[in-house]
Enzyme design. Sequence first.
Site, mmCIF file in Angstrom:
data_model
loop_
_atom_site.group_PDB
_atom_site.id
_atom_site.type_symbol
_atom_site.label_atom_id
_atom_site.label_comp_id
_atom_site.label_asym_id
_atom_site.label_seq_id
_atom_site.Cartn_x
_atom_site.Cartn_y
_atom_site.Cartn_z
ATOM 1 N N LYS A 119 0.680 -1.308 -0.057
ATOM 2 C CA LYS A 119 0.279 -0.101 0.128
ATOM 3 C C LYS A 119 0.827 1.100 0.242
ATOM 4 C CE LYS A 119 -4.311 -1.700 1.952
ATOM 5 N NZ LYS A 119 -3.837 -3.184 2.118
ATOM 6 N N GLU A 203 -2.909 6.949 8.021
ATOM 7 C CA GLU A 203 -3.785 7.915 7.173
ATOM 8 C C GLU A 203 -4.809 8.632 8.075
ATOM 9 O OE1 GLU A 203 -3.449 5.275 3.140
ATOM 10 O OE2 GLU A 203 -5.430 5.437 4.240
ATOM 11 N N HIS A 238 -14.980 -4.132 7.282
ATOM 12 C CA HIS A 238 -13.976 -4.329 6.296
ATOM 13 C C HIS A 238 -13.989 -5.338 5.335
ATOM 14 C CE1 HIS A 238 -11.914 -1.077 8.234
ATOM 15 N NE2 HIS A 238 -11.786 -1.887 9.159
ATOM 16 N N ARG A 300 -6.673 -8.021 -10.068
ATOM 17 C CA ARG A 300 -7.461 -9.284 -10.448
ATOM 18 C C ARG A 300 -9.099 -8.903 -10.672
ATOM 19 N NH1 ARG A 300 -10.500 -9.774 -5.669
ATOM 20 N NH2 ARG A 300 -9.563 -9.185 -3.787
#
Length: 667
Positions: A119, A203, A238, A300
Amino acid sequence: MMKPFNKILIANRGEIACRIIRTARALGVGTVAVYSDADAQAQHVALADAAVHIGPPAVSQSYLRGDVIIQAALDSGAQAIHPGYGFLSENPDFVDAVEQAGLVFIGPSASAIRAMGLKDAAKKLMQQAGVPVVPGYHGENQDPAFLSAQADDIGYPVLIKARAGGGGKGMRRVDDPSDFAAALASAQREGVSAFGDGHVLIEKYVSAPRHIEVQVFGDSHGNVVHLFERDCSLQRRHQKVIEEAPAPGMTGDVRAAMTEAAVTAAKAIGYSGAGTIEFIADGSGPLRPDGFWFMEMNTRLQVEHPVTEAITGVDLVAWQLLVAAGAPLPCTQDQLTISGHAFEARLYAEDPGNNFLPATGTLHHLSFHDGARNDTGVRSGDEISPWYDPMIAKIITHGATRAEALDRLRTALAQTHVAGTVTNAGFLAALAAHEGFNAGHFDTGLIARDLDTLCAAVPLSETHLAFAAYSALDLAPGASGGGTPPGWRLWGTAQTEVLMLHGTETLARTLSFESGDSVTLSGGPEPVTLSEIRRDGAALSARVGAQRIRCGARVARADLGAGALVSVLSEGRTTDLIVPDARSGQAARADTGNAVLAPMTGVVIQLSAAIGDRVTQGQVLGVMEAMKMETTLVAPRDGIIAAVACAVGAPVEGGLALITFEDEAAE
């Protein structure tokens, strides 16, 4: 459409393997399935033209064995390997190995996967390409004090994320600086455990986030297009639950900005194949062109790809095969348009009332609504295995408008019948009926905020029990119908005692046969009368109660040896009941204090009970396991064990008596 390959191997299982096989067959492409010991009789094996055994049930010894899968492709004459999603689909080392073996990988290049695999590196790359990213720290310094200072600069709340994470693992929200150190340590531990990487990034946490992603597609000729967006904001921990396309509240200027950013991201890494650029958007108000940020790229095919197919008319798997064979994209950007609206709901074998624990068991009955697209990898009679993801199906609906598509989703969920294992169908139905979701006003926190309401237990329906009792006795309305005619007596009303088990609860009811083919169920909170009963195969209908309301049900039955499973689908709810065979001794469970019941379908892994043992209340008598979750079996009271109907290593059905006690009077 050209035939891209003569034969491909599918390095996956379940729903996605079946999905790929359908498209390959339509293109005239032969298919090779791979399977573990646990999947020898699986649907994807039955559908494929050939199948190769690759190892034991554990994924580390089967579906993650890239070398074995590549050899299977070579031995079977396959020209290419489709990875599906999960397993090896985003493993760049596997891609390299496939290509070194002279085979084609149906997906992006190893370099593209590596570029987006971490990430922090992906976000740096996106910043360089001009794609907006969430404010935060993505650097190499992992000193706790330094990271804490970065969080202070960013401003709370912040999100700590494992850089190699996925599925919510290694992710912690922190609202107060005093909680940062503990949350950081926890995220790092989970990152190491799940991904072998404790590196994190920090973040800014968007307080009302929406998860909106853009489907992109590139080819080896430098072309990249987008196929519009999907909203995946309905999430639990999530994990996506219901997805839709297009995103509600999307405007032309926001779509233009978001899709342009997605195409820019794909072009920055020379992307070829199907991919998804995931954005986090500010959902505190209307969507804004400057109110979304790059989150990550999935290199993907996504689980939720059918909603994009529904609104564009594009078969994304067909595009994957064509592009992997070297063909250019089948159409240009200006040829792609949105038609209507689509939803996808993920149906799982899991128990929302028990913290969504995965469930196992035999699918004694599985049927879907014909008005929906139902992507599944299982059939009636199949097992939900403890070894793999417990997805049963993806239920996809499409309509001219969002309201129409959502109404069709509610109808499809109400008519989906699964017997033999607990599912999240009721939870999905509650979500589809949620006022905020219906209005298109929601964010990723909706489920967490309303979880108790969405998972609220629904009282057992006496009408369901009446249909179940009627079906359990194999009664037939009137003089014909294939079952047993209701009994009658010269004096008085014929009655039959019926014992039914619902979970760990024993329900004793009386079924009385009235004149005119009516039956009354009594013994519960209130009696229920069924009149004008009609049966057509699995479908039952009757007038119910004093107001004689016509009520329909679908009933599935399965023999369990010591009894029968009777599953009733009515009014959008499924109720599974076990009716013991009186000759088996299970009927003695009218007093649940006389038995230890299997709390779920699973395997007995430990047993410390024998006939004649005197035990005390709360004493551990055994342990069951299902989906890698263990449940302890304890004595319900002091007493002497009369019978043990299980053994270590033996599978057992949920609700059946495993250990029974002598009657207290006999003791």
